[in-house]
Design an enzyme around this catalytic site. Structure first.
Site, mmCIF file in Angstrom:
data_model
loop_
_atom_site.group_PDB
_atom_site.id
_atom_site.type_symbol
_atom_site.label_atom_id
_atom_site.label_comp_id
_atom_site.label_asym_id
_atom_site.label_seq_id
_atom_site.Cartn_x
_atom_site.Cartn_y
_atom_site.Cartn_z
ATOM 1 N N CYS A 71 -64.613 -17.313 1.567
ATOM 2 C CA CYS A 71 -64.728 -15.891 1.573
ATOM 3 C C CYS A 71 -64.729 -15.552 0.440
ATOM 4 O O CYS A 71 -65.023 -16.011 -0.631
ATOM 5 C CB CYS A 71 -63.498 -15.432 2.416
ATOM 6 S SG CYS A 71 -61.683 -15.930 1.787
HETATM 7 O O1 E4P Z 1 -59.279 -12.836 1.838
HETATM 8 C C1 E4P Z 1 -60.408 -12.235 2.421
HETATM 9 C C2 E4P Z 1 -61.740 -12.345 1.891
HETATM 10 O O2 E4P Z 1 -61.712 -12.307 0.370
HETATM 11 C C3 E4P Z 1 -62.864 -11.374 2.704
HETATM 12 O O3 E4P Z 1 -63.942 -12.349 2.284
HETATM 13 C C4 E4P Z 1 -62.816 -10.017 2.025
HETATM 14 O O4 E4P Z 1 -61.863 -9.268 2.338
HETATM 15 P P1 E4P Z 1 -61.544 -7.873 2.274
HETATM 16 O O5 E4P Z 1 -62.932 -7.245 2.654
HETATM 17 O O6 E4P Z 1 -60.562 -7.415 3.239
HETATM 18 O O7 E4P Z 1 -61.428 -7.638 1.138
#
Ligand code: E4P
Length: 164
Positions: A71
């Site tokens: 992520c």
């Molecule tokens: O941990 C969460 C991840 O980084 C995600 O890709 C992005 O989350 P957000 O859009 O809530 O920052």
């Protein structure tokens, strides 16, 4: 822990790295199956917890040996994957932490942040991760058992069986 079956997943913030790393896994002769639980397109807004839990459940039910999740930071994926009983997920962006995640913690799930590290480092860490195998006879095994003890409803994590 075998690396024969690996499930990969990402949200839109990790899609590009997930696809690159999935190709790396497919090219490794030790990896027989790469299961991709998505997302598959930049405009797929599926939130990371859903991807993480889908992948972690595959590990927990024995359908996959490990999971690799990407992520933006690798943090949310790990938090969500750890909600699945039996799964130990970590975020690790350096070689020592990746090594210890397997050798100390018997973690089956590695989470990376596409917004945190470069793609070449991500590839290097995944190659290293494939080489690692937990030793159930090691001094770390009792500590991992203690994690399981808490997970299965125990109140002391099996402290009686092994000190910290
Ligand atoms: O941990 C969460 C991840 O980084 C995600 O890709 C992005 O989350 P957000 O859009 O809530 O920052």
């Amino acid at each position: 822990m075998s690396v024969a079956r690996i499930v990969v997943g990402a949200d839109e913030a990790g899609l590009a790295y997930k696809d690159v790393l999935a190709d790396l896994l497919r090219a490794d002769p030790r990896v027989e199956v790469v299961e991709d639980v998505g997302v598959h397109a930049d405009d797929d807004g599926t939130a990371y917890p859903h991807v993480a839990v889908a992948a972690a459940r595959r590990v927990a039910e024995g359908a996959a040996d490990r999971a690799l999740l990407v992520c933006g930071t690798g943090l949310g994926m790990a938090i969500a994957a750890n909600k699945v009983a039996g799964v130990r997920a970590v975020t690790a962006h350096d070689a020592f932490s990746v090594e210890r995640s397997v050798l100390s913690n018997d973690a089956q799930v590695l989470c990376l942040g596409q917004r945190v590290i470069g793609v070449e480092l991500a590839k290097m860490l995944v190659r290293q991760w494939l080489d690692l195998e937990f030793d159930p006879t090691s001094r770390s095994a009792a500590k991992v058992d203690a994690i399981r003890g808490y997970e299965t409803g125990g109140t002391d994590g099996g402290e009686a069986a092994g000190s910290c």
